[in-house]
Motif scaffolding. Structure first.
Motif, mmCIF file in Angstrom:
data_model
loop_
_atom_site.group_PDB
_atom_site.id
_atom_site.type_symbol
_atom_site.label_atom_id
_atom_site.label_comp_id
_atom_site.label_asym_id
_atom_site.label_seq_id
_atom_site.Cartn_x
_atom_site.Cartn_y
_atom_site.Cartn_z
ATOM 1 N N THR A 1 -27.460 -94.860 14.162
ATOM 2 C CA THR A 1 -26.396 -93.989 14.655
ATOM 3 C C THR A 1 -26.757 -92.530 14.448
ATOM 4 O O THR A 1 -26.594 -91.693 15.349
ATOM 5 C CB THR A 1 -25.074 -94.316 13.944
ATOM 6 O OG1 THR A 1 -24.721 -95.683 14.184
ATOM 7 C CG2 THR A 1 -23.962 -93.414 14.447
ATOM 8 N N ILE B 1 -27.435 -89.811 17.466
ATOM 9 C CA ILE B 1 -26.691 -88.549 17.574
ATOM 10 C C ILE B 1 -27.637 -87.354 17.450
ATOM 11 O O ILE B 1 -27.559 -86.393 18.211
ATOM 12 C CB ILE B 1 -25.601 -88.486 16.492
ATOM 13 C CG1 ILE B 1 -24.551 -89.587 16.741
ATOM 14 C CG2 ILE B 1 -24.936 -87.120 16.483
ATOM 15 C CD1 ILE B 1 -23.505 -89.678 15.652
ATOM 16 N N ILE C 1 -26.108 -82.709 25.664
ATOM 17 C CA ILE C 1 -24.668 -82.906 25.552
ATOM 18 C C ILE C 1 -23.969 -82.437 26.815
ATOM 19 O O ILE C 1 -23.007 -83.067 27.301
ATOM 20 C CB ILE C 1 -24.106 -82.164 24.324
ATOM 21 C CG1 ILE C 1 -24.805 -82.642 23.038
ATOM 22 C CG2 ILE C 1 -22.603 -82.367 24.212
ATOM 23 C CD1 ILE C 1 -24.597 -84.104 22.741
ATOM 24 N N LEU D 1 -24.181 -90.998 22.028
ATOM 25 C CA LEU D 1 -23.121 -90.273 21.323
ATOM 26 C C LEU D 1 -21.782 -90.468 22.031
ATOM 27 O O LEU D 1 -20.743 -90.697 21.389
ATOM 28 C CB LEU D 1 -23.465 -88.787 21.249
ATOM 29 C CG LEU D 1 -22.381 -87.873 20.659
ATOM 30 C CD1 LEU D 1 -22.040 -88.289 19.222
ATOM 31 C CD2 LEU D 1 -22.832 -86.412 20.712
ATOM 32 N N GLY D 2 -21.784 -90.392 23.361
ATOM 33 C CA GLY D 2 -20.554 -90.629 24.109
ATOM 34 C C GLY D 2 -20.018 -92.024 23.892
ATOM 35 O O GLY D 2 -18.804 -92.229 23.723
ATOM 36 N N ILE E 1 -20.576 -93.922 21.255
ATOM 37 C CA ILE E 1 -20.122 -94.024 19.864
ATOM 38 C C ILE E 1 -18.721 -93.445 19.719
ATOM 39 O O ILE E 1 -17.863 -94.008 19.018
ATOM 40 C CB ILE E 1 -21.117 -93.314 18.926
ATOM 41 C CG1 ILE E 1 -22.428 -94.094 18.861
ATOM 42 C CG2 ILE E 1 -20.534 -93.163 17.528
ATOM 43 C CD1 ILE E 1 -23.542 -93.366 18.136
ATOM 44 N N ILE E 2 -18.460 -92.332 20.398
ATOM 45 C CA ILE E 2 -17.135 -91.715 20.318
ATOM 46 C C ILE E 2 -16.071 -92.638 20.915
ATOM 47 O O ILE E 2 -15.012 -92.865 20.320
ATOM 48 C CB ILE E 2 -17.136 -90.351 21.037
ATOM 49 C CG1 ILE E 2 -18.024 -89.358 20.277
ATOM 50 C CG2 ILE E 2 -15.717 -89.808 21.163
ATOM 51 C CD1 ILE E 2 -18.197 -88.036 20.986
ATOM 52 N N VAL E 3 -16.366 -93.208 22.090
ATOM 53 C CA VAL E 3 -15.393 -94.091 22.746
ATOM 54 C C VAL E 3 -15.135 -95.330 21.894
ATOM 55 O O VAL E 3 -13.978 -95.702 21.629
ATOM 56 C CB VAL E 3 -15.887 -94.492 24.148
ATOM 57 C CG1 VAL E 3 -14.970 -95.555 24.757
ATOM 58 C CG2 VAL E 3 -15.948 -93.276 25.058
ATOM 59 N N GLY F 1 -15.722 -95.718 18.735
ATOM 60 C CA GLY F 1 -15.099 -95.335 17.464
ATOM 61 C C GLY F 1 -13.601 -95.155 17.598
ATOM 62 O O GLY F 1 -12.823 -95.596 16.738
ATOM 63 N N LEU F 2 -13.156 -94.501 18.691
ATOM 64 C CA LEU F 2 -11.722 -94.330 18.911
ATOM 65 C C LEU F 2 -11.029 -95.667 19.122
ATOM 66 O O LEU F 2 -9.935 -95.916 18.596
ATOM 67 C CB LEU F 2 -11.490 -93.423 20.124
ATOM 68 C CG LEU F 2 -11.902 -91.951 19.960
ATOM 69 C CD1 LEU F 2 -11.742 -91.202 21.282
ATOM 70 C CD2 LEU F 2 -11.076 -91.282 18.866
ATOM 71 N N THR G 1 -10.859 -97.532 15.823
ATOM 72 C CA THR G 1 -9.857 -96.928 14.940
ATOM 73 C C THR G 1 -8.467 -97.450 15.283
ATOM 74 O O THR G 1 -7.670 -97.796 14.395
ATOM 75 C CB THR G 1 -9.890 -95.396 15.064
ATOM 76 O OG1 THR G 1 -11.192 -94.920 14.681
ATOM 77 C CG2 THR G 1 -8.841 -94.757 14.169
#
Length: 301
Positions: A44, A48, A64, A276-277, A279-281, A283-284, A287
Motif C-alpha cells: 500500500t 501510494i 495524481i 491510490l484512487g 484504496i480511497i474508494v 477504504g471509505l 469504513t
C-alpha cells in the motif's frame, strides 16, 4: 524454599506467570503481523508513494492529476456501476437464499452442504471461472449453440458482449451470491425464536414481526454485507483479466495497462495513482462496513 520466598521472587501470588503467559500470547501474533506488514502495509505504501514520483525519482503531482482525466473517470464510473449492480443482485438473491435455508436444521445435511458450497463458490474466480463462462456462454459455448440450434435464439447478434464490460456481470454475480450467503446467514440465524413467539403471543402477525422486529434487526447486517460485496467486486481483478483480455474498461484492468504499457502520456507511475484512487474508494466503503457491522453485532451475541 518456602511459599513466602516464592512470592517475594515473583512479586505477589501468580502475577509473574500471568504476565509471562500474556507475553507468549503476544508473540503468537508476530507471524500475522509480519504477514500484514509485507503483503498489505508495504504494498500500500509503495503504491501510494509511486504515484507521487516519476521514474527518475522526482516528486510530481502529474500522476495524481491524471485521476481527473475523462478516460480515467469513465473507468472509475464503470467499476462503480458494475460493482454496485452485482453487489445489489448478489445481496438480494443471497438474502433470499439465506431466508429459504433458515427453516432447515443447522446440523442437517442440506444446510451443511449449502454452507460448504457457498464457501467454495465464493472463492471460485479467476481463470477457472472465466473458462466456465466462455465454455458455457461464449460465442461457441455449449448453451449458446444449443439455444441457436434448438430455439433459434442468437445471443451474439450485436457482438461478443461476453468479452466486454457487460460480460463481467454474470461472473461477478456468480461469486457475489455465495459470499452474501456466508456473511448474511449469521445475522438471520441470530433472530431469536422467542421474539417471534412473543410477537404471536401479543397478537402480532408474521408480516408484522418482519416489519417491526425482523427487518430492523437484520437491516444493518444486510447493508454491511452489501458494502462488503461492493468492495469485493470493485477490487476484483483475476476474473476480469482472464475474461476481458482486450481494453481496460475497469480500474484494475487500467492499472494492468499502466504497468505494461510503454506509452502512458508521460505518466510512468500512473498505476500508483490509480491504486491510490482504489484504496480511497475501498477504504471509505470498508469504513462504512465496519461502522454498520458494529451495530449489527449487538444482535448476533
Amino acid at each position: 524454599m518456602t511459599s513466602s520466598s516464592v512470592t517475594a521472587r515473583t512479586g505477589s501470588g501468580h502475577r509473574a506467570p500471568a504476565r509471562y503467559g500474556r507475553s507468549v500470547a503476544w508473540l503468537g501474533l508476530v507471524p500475522f503481523a509480519l504477514y500484514l506488514l509485507l503483503f498489505l502495509a508495504l504494498p500500500t505504501v509503495l503504491a501510494i508513494g509511486s504515484g507521487l514520483f516519476t521514474r527518475t525519482g522526482a516528486f510530481t503531482f502529474d500522476n495524481i492529476a491524471a485521476l481527473a482525466d475523462p478516460v480515467v473517470l469513465a473507468t472509475f464510473a464503470n467499476s462503480f456501476w458494475l460493482s454496485l449492480l452485482t453487489a445489489v443482485i448478489g445481496a438480494v438473491v443471497g438474502a433470499l437464499g439465506c431466508y429459504a435455508m433458515l427453516g432447515l436444521p443447522a446440523a442437517g445435511r442440506v444446510r451443511r452442504m449449502s454452507d460448504a458450497a457457498a464457501g467454495v463458490l465464493a472463492q471460485f474466480g479467476g481463470v477457472m471461472l472465466a473458462f466456465v463462462f466462455i465454455a458455457t456462454l461464449g460465442v461457441r459455448g455449449v448453451l449458446t449453440v444449443m439455444l441457436e440450434e434448438s430455439f433459434g435464439i442468437k445471443l451474439y447478434e450485436n457482438g461478443a458482449w461476453i468479452y466486454a464490460l457487460p460480460g463481467l456481470i454474470l461472473p461477478y454475480v456468480f461469486f457475489q451470491i455465495p459470499l452474501m450467503a456466508i456473511t448474511f446467514m449469521p445475522a438471520l440465524a441470530g433472530l431469536k425464536p422467542r421474539w417471534a413467539e412473543a410477537n404471536l403471543t401479543l397478537g402480532g402477525t408474521r408480516a408484522g414481526f418482519w416489519r417491526t422486529i425482523g427487518l430492523p434487526v437484520v437491516a444493518p447486517a444486510f447493508f454491511a454485507s452489501l458494502l462488503l460485496l461492493f468492495a469485493n467486486a470493485f477490487s476484483s481483478y483475476a476474473t476480469a483479466a482472464a475474461l476481458a483480455s482486450q481494453g481496460a474498461q475497469i480500474v484494475p484492468l487500467q492499472i494492468r495497462a499502466a504497468l505494461t504499457s510503454e506509452t502512458v502520456l508521460g505518466r510512468e507511475n500512473l498505476a500508483g495513482a490509480l491504486a491510490l484512487g482504489m484504496i480511497i474508494v475501498v477504504g471509505l466503503v470498508m469504513t462504512g462496513y465496519f461502522a454498520i457491522q458494529r451495530r449489527a453485532a449487538r444482535w448476533q451475541a
